[in-house]
Design a protein around this motif. Structure first.
Motif, PDB file in Angstrom:
ATOM      1  N   ARG A 109      -3.302   0.469  -3.610  1.00 40.67           N
ATOM      2  CA  ARG A 109      -3.077  -0.880  -3.108  1.00 40.67           C
ATOM      3  C   ARG A 109      -2.857  -1.818  -4.289  1.00 40.67           C
ATOM      4  NH1 ARG A 109      -6.669   1.951  -1.176  1.00 40.67           N
ATOM      5  NH2 ARG A 109      -8.305   1.145  -2.552  1.00 40.67           N
ATOM      6  N   LEU A 110      -1.936  -2.748  -4.114  1.00 39.70           N
ATOM      7  CA  LEU A 110      -1.650  -3.703  -5.188  1.00 39.70           C
ATOM      8  C   LEU A 110      -1.107  -4.993  -4.597  1.00 39.70           C
ATOM      9  CD1 LEU A 110       1.706  -3.407  -5.461  1.00 39.70           C
ATOM     10  CD2 LEU A 110       1.037  -1.341  -6.673  1.00 39.70           C
ATOM     11  N   SER A 111      -1.255  -6.077  -5.359  1.00 41.86           N
ATOM     12  CA  SER A 111      -0.774  -7.392  -4.930  1.00 41.86           C
ATOM     13  C   SER A 111       0.519  -7.732  -5.647  1.00 41.86           C
ATOM     14  CB  SER A 111      -1.821  -8.462  -5.233  1.00 41.86           C
ATOM     15  OG  SER A 111      -1.276  -9.762  -5.007  1.00 41.86           O
ATOM     16  N   SER A 118      -4.699  -6.301  -9.960  1.00 42.48           N
ATOM     17  CA  SER A 118      -4.870  -6.062  -8.522  1.00 42.48           C
ATOM     18  C   SER A 118      -4.818  -4.607  -8.105  1.00 42.48           C
ATOM     19  CB  SER A 118      -3.778  -6.817  -7.754  1.00 42.48           C
ATOM     20  OG  SER A 118      -2.495  -6.212  -7.954  1.00 42.48           O
ATOM     21  N   VAL A 119      -4.391  -3.707  -8.982  1.00 43.30           N
ATOM     22  CA  VAL A 119      -4.131  -2.321  -8.567  1.00 43.30           C
ATOM     23  C   VAL A 119      -5.448  -1.578  -8.359  1.00 43.30           C
ATOM     24  CG1 VAL A 119      -2.908  -0.198  -9.138  1.00 43.30           C
ATOM     25  CG2 VAL A 119      -2.014  -2.408  -9.932  1.00 43.30           C
ATOM     26  N   GLU A 120      -5.593  -0.982  -7.183  1.00 47.70           N
ATOM     27  CA  GLU A 120      -6.810  -0.255  -6.823  1.00 47.70           C
ATOM     28  C   GLU A 120      -6.450   1.051  -6.135  1.00 47.70           C
ATOM     29  OE1 GLU A 120     -10.002  -1.034  -7.268  1.00 47.70           O
ATOM     30  OE2 GLU A 120      -9.859  -3.111  -7.987  1.00 47.70           O
ATOM     31  N   PRO A 158       3.562  -6.015 -10.197  1.00 50.34           N
ATOM     32  CA  PRO A 158       2.352  -6.418  -9.485  1.00 50.34           C
ATOM     33  C   PRO A 158       1.469  -7.301 -10.356  1.00 50.34           C
ATOM     34  CG  PRO A 158       2.079  -4.213 -10.339  1.00 50.34           C
ATOM     35  CD  PRO A 158       3.492  -4.624 -10.673  1.00 50.34           C
ATOM     36  N   ASP A 159       0.544  -7.976  -9.721  1.00 52.64           N
ATOM     37  CA  ASP A 159      -0.527  -8.641 -10.460  1.00 52.64           C
ATOM     38  C   ASP A 159      -1.277  -7.557 -11.219  1.00 52.64           C
ATOM     39  OD1 ASP A 159      -3.131  -9.600 -11.168  1.00 52.64           O
ATOM     40  OD2 ASP A 159      -2.923 -11.200  -9.710  1.00 52.64           O
ATOM     41  N   GLY A 172      -7.230  -2.957 -11.611  1.00 53.36           N
ATOM     42  CA  GLY A 172      -5.973  -2.939 -12.330  1.00 53.36           C
ATOM     43  C   GLY A 172      -5.888  -2.015 -13.518  1.00 53.36           C
ATOM     44  N   ARG A 202       0.855  -1.189   0.000  1.00 58.26           N
ATOM     45  CA  ARG A 202       0.000   0.000   0.000  1.00 58.26           C
ATOM     46  C   ARG A 202       0.888   1.235   0.000  1.00 58.26           C
ATOM     47  NH1 ARG A 202      -3.987   2.160   4.876  1.00 58.26           N
ATOM     48  NH2 ARG A 202      -5.099   3.759   3.651  1.00 58.26           N
ATOM     49  N   ARG A 260      -2.410  -0.557 -17.618  1.00 58.12           N
ATOM     50  CA  ARG A 260      -2.124  -1.354 -16.428  1.00 58.12           C
ATOM     51  C   ARG A 260      -0.690  -1.110 -15.959  1.00 58.12           C
ATOM     52  NH1 ARG A 260      -5.978  -5.350 -15.447  1.00 58.12           N
ATOM     53  NH2 ARG A 260      -7.478  -5.699 -17.140  1.00 58.12           N
TER      54      ARG A 260
END
Length: 380
Positions: A192-194, A222-224, A218-219, A250, A182, A276
């Motif tokens: 936030r991202l994974s 996943s990005v928010e 990152p995935d 994302g 984060r 992305r």
């Protein structure tokens, strides 16, 4: 010739690319970097390798692009064939006019990027490095004298890279074991991202000289959240300022810029992957201590974070993880030296530009600032 130019060549040949006897070497450089090219040839000759130079001519490139129709851009098969026969590529930046391509239609820039993509993919299979030779034009953009800019460039390049890499490994290990990151900065950034299952790069100056960042991919889905970048982005000779991006699942669903927003829109429209994120990078080079509007340096600064829109980094994405493909990889940069923190799985690893293992790190934020307390999991 300035002795620092020969030292720069030594670092590029011996440390960054480890050139050996018999290697085929491509040096791609503009004319203002001729001194560095001469020093490189001297060093490459001592190694018994075989160099060739591709002299870049931004004026000629501008004339060609303006004369072409966008639909006529295509991969240059002869350039692709040459890259397939190349062991080492040394890319040198050195501007005579940083805005030379600013009046080329954006659609042509996108078409050119797509056409070059196969050559870029082949280049990534070589031992490659990108670097900077100081010129008055780049000094002017950095708002420094020519002499001060040269001092800045060589001060960032001629460093203890083994020690730098060891220091950065602490952050790389933290990210390698993590699921979620984060980024929070002021009132306009909360992203936030994974990164679960992804691999982290410790850039100790091999493919970027100067180096000095830790990065991962990152995935892509996943990005928010929202993020504001307060350091200018330069794209095809255009300066884009105060970029804001809003992500959902994302994808960039909204964007803005205070200057050259049309160029930002054009970048995002290059292809589906351009909306992305392909990279998350954290700067760690304390020898770079001021923004100079040169991404090769600014993204390594120890109080910055950057995202790259577009193509992910192959070395960061295992075969079983989603990979973002794009013809672009455009870094956008944020200063995180104030009212900012980076969380990794809920633990703060950096606050106001200081990492948890540095004396300047403040474990107790001001009331209302940040949601996490001190770091324990990654401490030695």
């Amino acid at each position: 010739m300035d002795d620092r130019v020969r030292r720069h060549a030594e670092i590029l040949v011996d440390y960054c690319t480890e050139i050996r006897s018999g290697d085929t070497v491509l040096v791609r450089a503009p004319r203002p970097a001729e001194d560095l090219v001469v020093a490189l040839y001297e060093r490459i000759g001592e190694r018994g390798a075989h160099p060739m130079t591709e002299w870049l001519n931004p004026r000629a490139g501008r004339a060609y692009a303006r004369a072409m129709d966008a639909e006529d851009f295509a991969t240059k098969d002869h350039a692709l064939a040459a890259m397939r026969e190349t062991d080492v590529v040394i890319l040198v930046k050195a501007s005579s006019n940083a805005a030379e391509g600013s009046d080329v239609d954006s659609a042509k820039g996108r078409a050119s990027s797509r056409a070059k993509q196969p050559i870029l993919q082949e280049r990534l299979e070589t031992r490659w490095v990108i670097t900077q030779h100081p010129t008055p034009a780049d000094a002017q953009r950095a708002e420094l004298s020519t002499e001060a800019w040269a001092d800045y460039v060589y001060g960032a390049i001629d460093r203890d890279w083994d020690g730098q890499r060891e220091r950065q490994q602490r952050v790389a290990d933290a990210l390698d074991d993590a699921d979620a990151v984060r980024l929070v900065s002021g009132d306009d950034t909360d992203l936030r991202l994974s990164i679960a299952g992804m691999t982290t790069i410790n850039d100790g100056g091999r493919e970027n000289m100067p180096g000095g960042e830790v990065a991962t991919s990152p995935d892509p889905g996943s990005v928010e959240g929202e993020i504001r970048f307060d350091v200018p982005l330069y794209r095809h000779g255009r300066e884009i300022r105060d970029v804001t991006l809003v992500f959902e699942e994302g994808v960039v669903v909204d964007h803005a810029a205070s200057h050259n927003e049309v160029a930002l829109t054009s970048l995002l429209e290059t292809d589906e992957g351009a909306r992305r994120v392909g990279e998350l990078g954290i700067g760690m080079n304390r020898g770079i201590d001021q923004i100079t509007d040169n991404i090769l340096f600014d993204e390594k600064m120890g109080q910055t974070v950057h995202l790259a829109l577009g193509c992910a980094m192959e070395e960061c994405v295992p075969d079983d993880r989603p990979f973002n493909e794009s013809a672009v990889h455009a870094d956008v940069l944020a200063d995180v030296s104030r009212d900012s923190y980076i969380e990794v799985d809920g633990e703060v690893i950096q606050r106001n530009g200081a990492f948890w293992f540095e004396d300047e790190f403040d474990e107790t934020p001001e009331p209302g600032f940040g949601s996490a307390t001190g770091v324990t999991d990654y401490c030695p």
